[in-house]
Design a protein around this motif. Structure first.
Motif, PDB file in Angstrom:
ATOM      1  N   ILE A 232       7.056   3.722   3.766  1.00 17.07           N
ATOM      2  CA  ILE A 232       7.268   2.393   3.190  1.00 17.07           C
ATOM      3  C   ILE A 232       6.137   2.169   2.189  1.00 17.07           C
ATOM      4  CG2 ILE A 232       7.348  -0.079   3.658  1.00 17.07           C
ATOM      5  CD1 ILE A 232       8.527   0.550   6.386  1.00 17.07           C
ATOM      6  N   TYR A 233       6.466   1.773   0.965  1.00 15.37           N
ATOM      7  CA  TYR A 233       5.456   1.721  -0.096  1.00 15.37           C
ATOM      8  C   TYR A 233       5.868   0.727  -1.174  1.00 15.37           C
ATOM      9  CZ  TYR A 233       8.678   4.567  -2.865  1.00 15.37           C
ATOM     10  OH  TYR A 233       9.762   5.032  -3.570  1.00 15.37           O
ATOM     11  N   GLN A 234       5.017   0.582  -2.198  1.00 15.44           N
ATOM     12  CA  GLN A 234       5.294  -0.234  -3.382  1.00 15.44           C
ATOM     13  C   GLN A 234       4.947   0.564  -4.632  1.00 15.44           C
ATOM     14  OE1 GLN A 234       2.899  -3.791  -2.809  1.00 15.44           O
ATOM     15  NE2 GLN A 234       4.741  -5.041  -2.509  1.00 15.44           N
ATOM     16  N   GLU A 235       5.703   0.317  -5.677  1.00 17.68           N
ATOM     17  CA  GLU A 235       5.359   0.882  -6.986  1.00 17.68           C
ATOM     18  C   GLU A 235       4.449  -0.073  -7.751  1.00 17.68           C
ATOM     19  OE1 GLU A 235       5.880   3.661  -8.454  1.00 17.68           O
ATOM     20  OE2 GLU A 235       7.543   4.660  -7.430  1.00 17.68           O
ATOM     21  N   GLN A 236       4.775  -1.351  -7.696  1.00 15.44           N
ATOM     22  CA  GLN A 236       4.012  -2.377  -8.409  1.00 15.44           C
ATOM     23  C   GLN A 236       3.816  -3.601  -7.531  1.00 15.44           C
ATOM     24  OE1 GLN A 236       6.735  -2.798 -11.752  1.00 15.44           O
ATOM     25  NE2 GLN A 236       5.180  -1.956 -13.127  1.00 15.44           N
ATOM     26  N   MET A 237       2.745  -4.352  -7.838  1.00 14.39           N
ATOM     27  CA  MET A 237       2.570  -5.655  -7.211  1.00 14.39           C
ATOM     28  C   MET A 237       3.424  -6.670  -7.963  1.00 14.39           C
ATOM     29  SD  MET A 237      -1.526  -5.675  -6.290  1.00 14.39           S
ATOM     30  CE  MET A 237      -2.111  -5.019  -7.862  1.00 14.39           C
ATOM     31  N   ARG A 238       3.476  -7.883  -7.445  1.00 17.07           N
ATOM     32  CA  ARG A 238       4.342  -8.896  -8.055  1.00 17.07           C
ATOM     33  C   ARG A 238       3.939  -9.222  -9.487  1.00 17.07           C
ATOM     34  NH1 ARG A 238       5.556 -13.424  -3.328  1.00 17.07           N
ATOM     35  NH2 ARG A 238       6.677 -11.991  -1.917  1.00 17.07           N
ATOM     36  N   ASP A 239       2.651  -9.069  -9.801  1.00 13.35           N
ATOM     37  CA  ASP A 239       2.195  -9.380 -11.163  1.00 13.35           C
ATOM     38  C   ASP A 239       2.360  -8.199 -12.111  1.00 13.35           C
ATOM     39  OD1 ASP A 239       0.269  -7.661 -10.253  1.00 13.35           O
ATOM     40  OD2 ASP A 239      -1.391  -9.110 -10.337  1.00 13.35           O
ATOM     41  N   GLY A 240       2.974  -7.103 -11.605  1.00 12.70           N
ATOM     42  CA  GLY A 240       3.247  -5.956 -12.461  1.00 12.70           C
ATOM     43  C   GLY A 240       2.193  -4.862 -12.418  1.00 12.70           C
ATOM     44  N   ARG A 241       1.047  -5.129 -11.783  1.00 12.55           N
ATOM     45  CA  ARG A 241       0.021  -4.089 -11.696  1.00 12.55           C
ATOM     46  C   ARG A 241       0.424  -3.003 -10.707  1.00 12.55           C
ATOM     47  NH1 ARG A 241      -5.306  -6.965 -10.045  1.00 12.55           N
ATOM     48  NH2 ARG A 241      -3.791  -8.143  -8.771  1.00 12.55           N
ATOM     49  N   GLN A 242      -0.105  -1.832 -10.920  1.00 14.04           N
ATOM     50  CA  GLN A 242       0.209  -0.707 -10.025  1.00 14.04           C
ATOM     51  C   GLN A 242      -0.272  -1.004  -8.606  1.00 14.04           C
ATOM     52  OE1 GLN A 242      -1.922   3.240 -10.133  1.00 14.04           O
ATOM     53  NE2 GLN A 242       0.072   3.939 -10.920  1.00 14.04           N
ATOM     54  N   SER A 243       0.570  -0.666  -7.631  1.00 15.68           N
ATOM     55  CA  SER A 243       0.230  -0.915  -6.229  1.00 15.68           C
ATOM     56  C   SER A 243      -0.028   0.410  -5.509  1.00 15.68           C
ATOM     57  CB  SER A 243       1.374  -1.650  -5.531  1.00 15.68           C
ATOM     58  OG  SER A 243       1.116  -1.768  -4.141  1.00 15.68           O
ATOM     59  N   ASN A 244      -1.033   0.395  -4.617  1.00 15.41           N
ATOM     60  CA  ASN A 244      -1.345   1.572  -3.806  1.00 15.41           C
ATOM     61  C   ASN A 244      -0.918   1.391  -2.345  1.00 15.41           C
ATOM     62  OD1 ASN A 244      -2.575   2.908  -5.984  1.00 15.41           O
ATOM     63  ND2 ASN A 244      -4.585   2.019  -5.539  1.00 15.41           N
ATOM     64  N   PHE A 245      -0.181   0.322  -2.082  1.00  7.70           N
ATOM     65  CA  PHE A 245       0.208   0.058  -0.697  1.00  7.70           C
ATOM     66  C   PHE A 245       1.171   1.129  -0.182  1.00  7.70           C
ATOM     67  CE2 PHE A 245       3.554  -1.530   2.091  1.00  7.70           C
ATOM     68  CZ  PHE A 245       2.810  -1.865   3.218  1.00  7.70           C
ATOM     69  N   PHE A 246       0.936   1.592   1.077  1.00  5.65           N
ATOM     70  CA  PHE A 246       1.850   2.527   1.734  1.00  5.65           C
ATOM     71  C   PHE A 246       1.568   2.509   3.233  1.00  5.65           C
ATOM     72  CE2 PHE A 246      -1.975   4.998   1.387  1.00  5.65           C
ATOM     73  CZ  PHE A 246      -1.988   5.753   2.538  1.00  5.65           C
ATOM     74  N   ARG A 247       2.539   2.919   4.011  1.00  8.05           N
ATOM     75  CA  ARG A 247       2.351   3.196   5.434  1.00  8.05           C
ATOM     76  C   ARG A 247       3.539   4.009   5.918  1.00  8.05           C
ATOM     77  NH1 ARG A 247       5.143   0.328   9.266  1.00  8.05           N
ATOM     78  NH2 ARG A 247       6.360  -1.492   8.572  1.00  8.05           N
ATOM     79  N   THR A 248       3.287   4.844   6.938  1.00  2.30           N
ATOM     80  CA  THR A 248       4.361   5.630   7.518  1.00  2.30           C
ATOM     81  C   THR A 248       5.020   4.826   8.642  1.00  2.30           C
ATOM     82  OG1 THR A 248       2.797   6.728   9.019  1.00  2.30           O
ATOM     83  CG2 THR A 248       3.313   7.849   6.935  1.00  2.30           C
ATOM     84  N   GLU A 249       6.307   5.042   8.827  1.00  2.00           N
ATOM     85  CA  GLU A 249       7.071   4.308   9.833  1.00  2.00           C
ATOM     86  C   GLU A 249       7.907   5.300  10.642  1.00  2.00           C
ATOM     87  OE1 GLU A 249      10.657   2.280  11.443  1.00  2.00           O
ATOM     88  OE2 GLU A 249      10.559   3.853   9.907  1.00  2.00           O
ATOM     89  N   SER A 250       7.828   5.171  11.974  1.00  2.22           N
ATOM     90  CA  SER A 250       8.604   6.024  12.860  1.00  2.22           C
ATOM     91  C   SER A 250       9.731   5.217  13.494  1.00  2.22           C
ATOM     92  CB  SER A 250       7.717   6.610  13.966  1.00  2.22           C
ATOM     93  OG  SER A 250       8.522   7.280  14.926  1.00  2.22           O
ATOM     94  N   PRO A 251      10.977   5.694  13.399  1.00  5.37           N
ATOM     95  CA  PRO A 251      12.081   4.986  14.034  1.00  5.37           C
ATOM     96  C   PRO A 251      12.137   5.212  15.548  1.00  5.37           C
ATOM     97  CG  PRO A 251      12.898   6.979  13.024  1.00  5.37           C
ATOM     98  CD  PRO A 251      11.459   6.890  12.665  1.00  5.37           C
ATOM     99  N   ASP A 252      11.291   6.107  16.045  1.00  9.90           N
ATOM    100  CA  ASP A 252      11.304   6.454  17.461  1.00  9.90           C
ATOM    101  C   ASP A 252      10.108   5.913  18.227  1.00  9.90           C
ATOM    102  OD1 ASP A 252      13.639   8.003  17.028  1.00  9.90           O
ATOM    103  OD2 ASP A 252      12.391   9.639  16.275  1.00  9.90           O
ATOM    104  N   ARG A 253       9.092   5.463  17.490  1.00  9.96           N
ATOM    105  CA  ARG A 253       7.899   4.936  18.152  1.00  9.96           C
ATOM    106  C   ARG A 253       7.442   3.678  17.428  1.00  9.96           C
ATOM    107  NH1 ARG A 253       3.306   9.367  18.728  1.00  9.96           N
ATOM    108  NH2 ARG A 253       2.314   7.502  19.580  1.00  9.96           N
ATOM    109  N   GLU A 254       7.045   2.655  18.202  1.00  4.85           N
ATOM    110  CA  GLU A 254       6.642   1.389  17.601  1.00  4.85           C
ATOM    111  C   GLU A 254       5.337   1.502  16.834  1.00  4.85           C
ATOM    112  OE1 GLU A 254       6.513  -1.581  20.589  1.00  4.85           O
ATOM    113  OE2 GLU A 254       8.665  -1.529  20.991  1.00  4.85           O
ATOM    114  N   ASP A 255       4.463   2.446  17.218  1.00  7.28           N
ATOM    115  CA  ASP A 255       3.161   2.552  16.548  1.00  7.28           C
ATOM    116  C   ASP A 255       3.220   3.408  15.299  1.00  7.28           C
ATOM    117  OD1 ASP A 255       3.570   5.001  17.660  1.00  7.28           O
ATOM    118  OD2 ASP A 255       1.714   5.068  18.848  1.00  7.28           O
ATOM    119  N   GLY A 256       4.405   3.960  14.979  1.00  6.83           N
ATOM    120  CA  GLY A 256       4.549   4.781  13.769  1.00  6.83           C
ATOM    121  C   GLY A 256       3.845   6.099  13.915  1.00  6.83           C
TER     122      GLY A 256
END
Length: 229
Positions: free
Chosen positions: A205-229
């Motif tokens: 799960i990630y972003q390409e840009q923030m709402r103001d159009g600047r580049q975003s570095n947000f990311f995280r991994t998500e596991s559909p089998d475990r709540e802690d990812g």
């Protein structure tokens, strides 16, 4: 000779009296007849006068009835139509969840612990897909999409030291210069990174840009089998 003279004189007197009586009766009869004739004549004249008057009055009423505009019946008010309800904006279909876990048509992994973030994120299944708008939350399991996102930010595939299991990488992350720097981040190869990524059936799960159009570095991994990812 004297009685005869008296009889003749009486007869003479009687004759004029009879004539007078007869004349009077005749005159009276004439008057009566004239009166009788006059009365029907008067009635006839009155009837003649009355008949046209009646016809004229009837004609006037008829003309008035024809001339007078017909009264319009009050128009019935049409029943008010209920205001049309605004159609609710179409919701993006959530990734289908195969029984026992699996992969959606877009390549997203789903399972018993698939969270809201998966359903609310835009699926990116190839490098041709683009975000709907700046700040949009995205989700992918495509290797090419993940590698392109990392290269655009100078990010290197990495893991957190001390989380390794059975000789493979543990918690997956990226080493991005100036972002989330930590001494525990240890860079690894893309092959090692994707081996763990696919083995644990993860999504990114990630972003390409923030709402103001600047580049975003947000990311995280998500596991559909475990709540802690």
């Amino acid at each position: 000779m004297a009685p005869a003279r008296k009889t003749t004189a009486a007869a003479r007197k009687t004759a004029p009296a009879r004539k007078t009586t007869t004349a009077r009766k005749t005159a009276a009869a004439r008057k009566t007849t004239a009166a009788r004739k006059t009365t029907p004549a008067r009635k006839t004249a009155a009837a003649r006068k009355t008949a046209p008057a009646r016809k004229t009055a009837a004609a006037r009423k008829t003309t008035t009835a024809r001339t007078a505009p017909a009264k319009k019946a009050p128009a019935k008010k049409a029943p008010a139509r209920p205001a049309a309800k605004r159609a609710a904006p179409a919701k993006r279909a959530a990734p289908s969840r195969p029984a026992g876990g699996g992969t959606t048509a877009g390549g997203i992994r789903v399972g018993r612990s698939t969270g809201r973030s998966v359903r609310s994120s835009q699926v990116i299944s190839s490098i041709a897909d683009r975000p709907e708008r700046p700040g949009r939350s995205l989700i992918t399991a495509n290797h090419e999409v993940i590698m392109r996102w990392a290269r655009e930010r100078g990010a290197k595939p990495a893991t957190i030291a001390g989380t390794e299991r059975d000789g493979r990488a543990g918690v997956l992350t990226f080493n991005i210069p100036g972002y989330r720097e930590s001494s525990r981040i240890r860079e690894i190869t893309w092959d090692a990174w994707f081996h763990t990524f696919d083995l644990r059936r993860l999504n990114l799960i990630y972003q390409e840009q923030m709402r103001d159009g600047r580049q975003s570095n947000f990311f995280r991994t998500e596991s559909p089998d475990r709540e802690d990812g």
